[in-house]
Design an enzyme around this catalytic site. Structure first.
Site, short mmCIF file in Angstrom:
data_model
loop_
_atom_site.label_atom_id
_atom_site.label_comp_id
_atom_site.label_asym_id
_atom_site.label_seq_id
_atom_site.Cartn_x
_atom_site.Cartn_y
_atom_site.Cartn_z
N LYS A 139 -2.01 -70.30 35.39
CA LYS A 139 -3.18 -69.42 35.33
C LYS A 139 -3.83 -69.64 33.98
O LYS A 139 -3.13 -69.86 32.99
CB LYS A 139 -2.76 -67.96 35.46
N HIS A 142 -5.55 -65.42 30.11
CA HIS A 142 -6.41 -64.25 30.29
C HIS A 142 -6.59 -63.53 28.97
O HIS A 142 -5.67 -63.46 28.16
CB HIS A 142 -5.77 -63.32 31.33
N HIS A 145 -4.03 -61.19 27.46
CA HIS A 145 -2.85 -61.62 26.70
C HIS A 145 -3.12 -61.70 25.20
O HIS A 145 -2.20 -61.98 24.42
CB HIS A 145 -2.38 -63.00 27.19
#
Length: 579
Positions: A139, A142, A145
């Site tokens: 992923k 983001h 984080h």
């Protein structure tokens, strides 16, 4: 420096009250600098002396304060003592204050200023393992984080500065049912060519697609379960695809970490502990801690009464492990491998009960060191938006911060000619992100605000960087004027005394930060220092002053610059010399 004065005042108190001087150190603190002029530099809390049994805990506290203040005579270090409400105030010799605070900077002890304080004698310095950032592989990174990454980096930097052996660990989410979905989905919607061109974007698209499909397609759900079971059973085709996803992701993440100035000693993942997780299940079973629920899942009863009112699921009904099972295995493995003295998990507050359960189960398994494990939790960030809408990925956010900062710098009349304006804009933009995040208590949610965050005036990361660059410029312009010795009597103006009084608090601020692992103490200390420097910069001119005065003022400014840079680095900010 502060410890010289603290030690001298403690010795005076020790003689007066016939006690060892060390007992007074915790009761003494530097007085914060306020706008109105102040005279005292240190204060002694009478209440601390009462609770520690040095003074009787009964009787009128103010009377005790005044009696003790009257017994303390002035000497070569303390020139005035006065009683306040429940505190005794000490004003130290002004010339000695200048000399002692600025002395270490002439001896090349710049990096160590404030770190050799007697306050840190009570801290146990050992091996600290900090687990932070910990994104899920396959992923894109983001923006959510960001907090774990920068808070964990601050904690690791602080512990390292205070003499701990620090292990920085990134515990990747690289296992679990999401890989069942992704593996099954890639078989249907994936494309190796697209994977090469834009790896994480393509995996993200596949994941979104397969999730939608699984919502209404039972075959897809089953395919995901099958793929994850193949992974758990080490079937080569599934493992090979999973490894490819993992390598791609770590390479991409490292580019983002480099931009943030963050590094890790160990990249580890849940996958590493899958076999050990089964051992943990067996240990729970052999100790009679594993129960089977009505749904067929494996649970541990954590209720005090043993009535299953509080349970933690550690095994799915099909026998596959869960996040907490792998976390238990990871904790045991880390203790064996690194023999840490403390382990700190930096994860958002929604995971608080997870860590509560983790530590409880570890203790139930007989691991007493679980008491030295800690969850540092933090709140959420609201309103992260770019000009084009929602910020989803951290990379977009860093690009946006850099672009906005570059624009602001191009509009400013004070901006210097820079060799690499993009690099400066990047560093200043990241400082702005960090300071906005660190100003309040970590537990609090806060609202993200691009405009306020990037202001050059006010309490921002831009202001810290601007002050540092301004001091560097001043020092550079007067390079030949700096000398090893200076005359302390030439720095007795209130503006320079205020800076020195503020520097007396640096070791206390670091000590407070080490106690509660909150960056706000250090951020607020540095912002206050910058305001005091701005005032001194207006009033204490170096250019046009006599050589002796210029030398003394340069020592003051360069010392303040050193402390500012040291503090910024602990926060995870790279100071810029020009902007």
């Amino acid at each position: 420096m502060a410890c010289f004065f603290r030690r001298s005042i403690a010795a005076k108190l020790g003689r007066t009250l016939q006690q060892a001087e060390d007992v007074f150190i915790p009761a003494l603190s530097a007085v914060p600098v306020f706008k109105k002029q102040q005279t005292s530099d240190f204060k002694l809390s009478i209440n601390t002396l009462r609770t520690s049994g040095i003074l009787p805990s009964s009787g009128d506290i103010q009377q005790q304060t005044e009696n003790l203040a009257n017994q303390l005579k002035q000497d070569s270090v303390v020139e005035h003592t006065s009683a306040g409400p429940g505190v005794i105030n000490f004003k130290v010799n002004r010339k000695l204050l200048v000399q002692k605070v600025l002395e270490p900077f002439g001896k090349g002890e710049n990096e160590k200023f404030g770190l050799n304080s007697e306050l840190f004698k009570t801290l146990h310095r050992g091996t600290t393992l900090v687990e932070y950032s910990s994104p899920n592989i396959a992923k894109k990174f983001h923006a959510g984080h960001l907090r774990s990454t920068i808070i964990g980096n601050f904690i690791a930097n602080l512990k390292q500065a205070l003499g701990h052996n620090v292990i920085r660990m990134n515990y990747l989410g690289d296992w679990g049912m999401q890989f069942g979905l992704l593996g099954a989905g890639f078989g249907q919607f994936g494309c190796q060519e697209k994977l090469k061109q834009n790896p994480l974007q393509h995996l993200f698209e596949v994941y979104v697609h397969v999730n939608k499909e699984a919502e209404h397609n039972e075959n897809m759900k089953q395919a995901a379960r099958d793929f994850f079971r193949q992974l758990e059973q080490h079937e080569s085709e599934a493992v090979s695809l999973w490894q490819q996803f993992r390598e791609i992701t770590v390479d991409e993440y490292q580019q983002v970490y480099k931009r943030l100035g963050v590094h890790f000693d160990v990249y580890c993942g849940e996958s590493f502990h899958q076999d050990r997780a089964q051992e943990v299940v067996q240990q729970l079973q052999s100790r009679g801690l594993l129960k089977i629920s009505e749904k067929g899942t494996g649970v541990v009863d954590l209720s005090p009464a043993g009535d299953m009112s509080s349970i933690c699921t550690v095994l799915r009904s099909d026998g596959t492990t869960l996040y907490i099972t792998r976390d238990l295995a990871a904790a045991v493995d880390r203790k064996e491998k690194y023999n840490f003295d403390e382990m700190i998990y930096v994860v958002d507050k929604s995971q608080s009960s997870h860590f509560q359960h983790l530590f409880q189960i570890l203790l139930a398994l007989g691991h007493s060191w679980a008491d030295r494990c800690q969850h540092v939790s933090f709140g959420l960030v609201r309103g992260m938006k770019t000009r084009s809408g929602e910020v989803v990925f951290l990379e977009d956010m860093l690009n946006e911060a850099r672009a906005r900062m570059l624009h602001n710098m191009s509009q400013s009349k004070t901006t210097k000619e820079l060799e690499n304006p993009e690099d400066t804009a990047e560093k200043v933009g990241i400082s702005a992100l960090i300071v906005q995040d660190f100003k309040g208590p970590l537990q609090s949610d806060y609202t993200f605000d691009w405009e306020r965050m990037l202001q050059a005036q006010g309490d921002t990361g831009v202001f810290l960087q601007y002050t540092h660059a301004r001091l560097c410029s001043l020092i550079e312009q007067n390079e030949g004027a700096q000398v090893a010795t200076f005359d302390p009597s030439l720095l007795l103006e209130q503006t320079s005394i205020s800076i020195l009084q503020h520097l007396l608090r640096y070791d206390e601020v670091l000590f407070q930060s080490a106690q509660d692992l909150q960056p706000k103490h250090l951020v607020n200390f540095l912002l206050k220092l910058c305001h005091l420097i701005a005032l001194a910069h207006k009033e204490l001119h170096v250019k046009g002053s006599s050589q002796d005065v210029a030398q003394a003022r340069l020592r003051l400014f360069s010392s303040a610059c050193t402390v500012l840079a040291n503090g910024m680095r602990i926060l995870g900010i790279s100071p810029v010399d020009k902007m």
